[in-house]
Each structure stands twice: as structure tokens, then as C-alpha cells.
Design an enzyme around this catalytic site. Structure first.
Site, PDB file in Angstrom:
ATOM      1  N   CYS A 132       0.891  -1.289  -0.248  1.00 17.90           N
ATOM      2  CA  CYS A 132       0.212  -0.131   0.064  1.00 17.90           C
ATOM      3  C   CYS A 132       0.767   1.202   0.158  1.00 17.90           C
ATOM      4  CB  CYS A 132      -0.963   0.050   1.292  1.00 17.90           C
ATOM      5  SG  CYS A 132      -0.010  -0.668   2.782  1.00 17.90           S
ATOM      6  N   HIS A 245      -2.726   6.364   4.625  1.00 19.90           N
ATOM      7  CA  HIS A 245      -1.405   6.344   4.899  1.00 19.90           C
ATOM      8  C   HIS A 245      -0.937   7.797   4.532  1.00 19.90           C
ATOM      9  CE1 HIS A 245      -1.437   2.502   6.098  1.00 19.90           C
ATOM     10  NE2 HIS A 245      -0.705   1.830   4.850  1.00 19.90           N
TER      11      HIS A 245
END
EC number: 1.2.1.11
Length: 342
Positions: A132, A245
Site C-alpha cells: 500500500c 497512509h
């Protein structure tokens, strides 16, 4: 490939954090689906989930379940992928795997559609979805690399707990409540309490003192960009954020570029949304990116000492572009490039 009106698609790990998002991404996808099969562990078999107003019963993931499947999206852990992905391929499916099981296998393409879609043509049954944190970084860096070259990347990540699954989000909630009530937080998913904390460790430490997550970013970036000599270093930190994130990225380009030119280039790139207005406190944050497919970039500025150096702040929903959406995009691209035909 078949005479159906669409593709038979399976999601492996359909009840997990990423699997649930894969289901949502498929609902809005251009992928022509004639049948959807939801697969999970034996203990989750029998549960039901909804897809386009239809109730689908979750089945146990086992080799026979892949008969007739054209595309299988895997997100059930590396051990499951290693066991079942080859079985799916044997039965004619193309596997798009969201775990680290095959990412560094030289026979397996590691793909971000905005960066290296042509690598899909080299697949031999399995395609790997990158980590990711790697995905969102390379989406933002690729436009700069293509026009101005790239020779160094230094990244520090600030990663959401959802990267460790549903149970990690629950642990954050429970720990937060415990701390606010003056109680000792219980820790299971992380080496230390995550509530009101920052943990500079994601995954296990390697012999070189980097964590496995950091080495994923280093090695995957080089593979995706087909640039083995690229200099990359990473520090990965877990924060008490549920979804999204964030990354502080320093890059050294081959050519000097102005901030306005860099911003214009990024704004014109697929999958990128620029949020960069310092005068009005305009910059991307995890809470803004949650639930959105794009990679958000802001805080772009020149390095004060290195004329070819740029600093960027990159944010994205780790469950969507960082996992589920990128997987579905790969499936869509396979059809668009006529690598898979109906």
C-alpha cells in the site's frame, strides 16, 4: 476466452478489511461481471454479503472453488495465496494477489496501472499488487520521473492501523477508550500500545536494521519502475489513525524543476489530486483521503540546499488505492489492453 456475457470473478478473503473494499470497488467498476464468487476461510463460509442488491453467500476458499473463474482477487494473507493462487491458475484463472507472497518473484509482474500497465502482458497467471505505501508513492513520483528523471528517494511513512486489518482498528478504539478512562491499554496487534503513540516499526526487523515493510518499499519501487539502480531508503511508522497512509518524500531528480511546474505536472497526471495551497492551510490529510480512490499530493517545495531536490507530502486511502482499488484497476486494465477477452 469464454462465451459468457461477462467475466466470472472471485474475491478470496471477501470478509476481510480489503476484501470488503474490493467488493465495493467492483460495484462501481467498468469490469463486465457475469458472476461474482465470494471466498473466505471455513469459519466465514455461510455468511452473506451484498453486491448490487444481490445477496451472495460466502463459500470456503479451496481449489475446487476456482473452477470457471476468470479473475481471482486475493487478499487473505500470504500463506493462503501461496497455497491457493497456483490452484486457481491451474483452473484457468488470472490471479491478482494483494499479499507479499509473489511481489519479488521475477516471473510475476508487480503492477500499478498508472505506472507500468504494459508489465501485465508478461503475466504467467499471477499478477502482484504492490504494498500500500509503495503504490501511493510511485503514483506521485512516476510523472516526475518520466519528465525529469529520478535518482534518489528518501521516504518516511505515517501509516494507518487498518493496514494491519479490522482487528487493529478495534484495538485502536479500545486502547483509546482505555487510556481516556485511566486504564492500562491491552496490546495484541502491535508491539506497543498504538493509542496516543507513534511506533517506528511495521513488520519484523531484518538483518540490515530495516523492517520488512521498509524493504518492501525499497525493493518494490525499483521493480515497478524497472529501475534497479534507483537509490531508495524508507522509514515506516505506525500512527493512531484508522484509515489513510501519509508519506513525507524527498526526491532528487536528474533535472531541476520549479515548484509550479511540478504541481502542474502532478495535477495533470492520472490518479493524482493536488492539494497545495499553503497560504490557506491547503494540504492533504488522511481524513480527507479516506474513502477516495486518488493519491493526494501537497506541501511540494524545493530542497533549500539541493537544486534538483523536491519534498512532497503524499496521502492516500490504504484500503482503496493501496489495495482494493489498485487490484480492481489491474483487472480493468487487463480487459482494456485485451489481455483478457470475453
Amino acid at each position: 476466452m469464454n462465451t459468457k456475457q461477462g467475466l466470472n470473478v472471485a474475491i478470496v478473503g471477501a470478509t476481510g478489511a480489503v476484501g470488503v473494499q474490493m467488493l465495493k470497488m467492483l460495484e462501481g467498476s467498468s469490469l463486465p461481471i457475469s458472476q461474482l464468487k465470494l471466498l473466505a476461510s471455513k469459519r466465514s463460509a455461510g455468511k452473506t454479503q451484498t453486491f448490487k442488491d444481490q445477496s451472495i453467500i460466502v463459500e470456503e476458499a479451496k481449489p475446487a472453488a476456482f473452477e470457471g473463474v476468470d479473475i481471482a482477487l486475493f487478499s487473505a494473507g500470504g500463506a493462503v495465496s501461496k497455497q491457493l493462487a497456483p490452484e486457481a491458475v491451474k483452473r484457468g484463472a488470472v490471479v491478482i494477489d494483494n499479499t507479499s507472497a509473489f511481489r519479488m518473484d521475477p516471473e510475476v509482474p508487480l503492477v500499478v496501472p498508472e505506472v507500468n500497465p504494459e508489465a501485465l502482458r508478461e503475466h504467467k497467471g499471477i499478477i502482484a499488487n504492490p504494498n500500500c505505501s509503495t503504490i501511493q508513492m510511485v503514483v506521485a513520483l512516476e510523472p516526475l520521473r518520466r519528465k525529469h528523471g529520478l535518482n534518489r528517494v528518501i521516504v518516511s511513512t505515517y501509516q494507518a492501523v487498518s493496514g494491519a486489518g479490522h482487528s487493529a482498528i478495534e484495538e485502536l478504539k479500545q486502547q483509546t477508550e482505555a487510556v481516556l478512562n485511566g486504564q492500562e491499554p491491552k496490546t495484541e496487534k502491535f508491539p506497543y500500545p498504538i493509542a496516543f503513540n507513534a511506533i517506528p516499526q511495521i513488520d519484523t526487523f531484518q538483518d540490515n536494521r530495516y523492517t520488512f515493510e521498509e524493504m518492501k518499499m525499497i525493493n518494490e519501487t525499483k521493480k515497478i519502475m524497472a529501475f534497479p539502480e534507483l537509490r531508495v531508503a524508507a522509514t515506516c511508522v505506525r500512527l493512531p489513525v484508522a484509515v489513510g497512509h501519509a508519506e513525507s518524500v524527498y526526491v532528487e531528480l536528474d533535472q531541476e524543476v520549479g515548484v509550479e511546474d511540478a504541481l502542474a505536472l502532478l495535477a495533470d497526471s492520472p490518479g493524482v489530486t493536488v492539494v497545495d495551497d499553503p497560504a490557506n492551510l491547503g494540504y492533504p490529510m488522511p481524513m480527507d483521503a479516506a474513502g477516495k480512490k486518488d493519491v493526494f499530493v501537497g506541501r511540494v517545495r524545493k530542497d533549500p540546499d539541493e537544486k534538483k531536490g523536491l519534498h512532497l507530502w503524499i496521502v492516500s486511502d490504504n484500503l482503496l488505492k493501496g489495495a482494493a482499488w489498485n487490484s480492481v484497476q489491474i483487472a480493468e486494465t487487463l480487459v482494456q489492453l485485451k489481455i483478457i477477452t470475453i
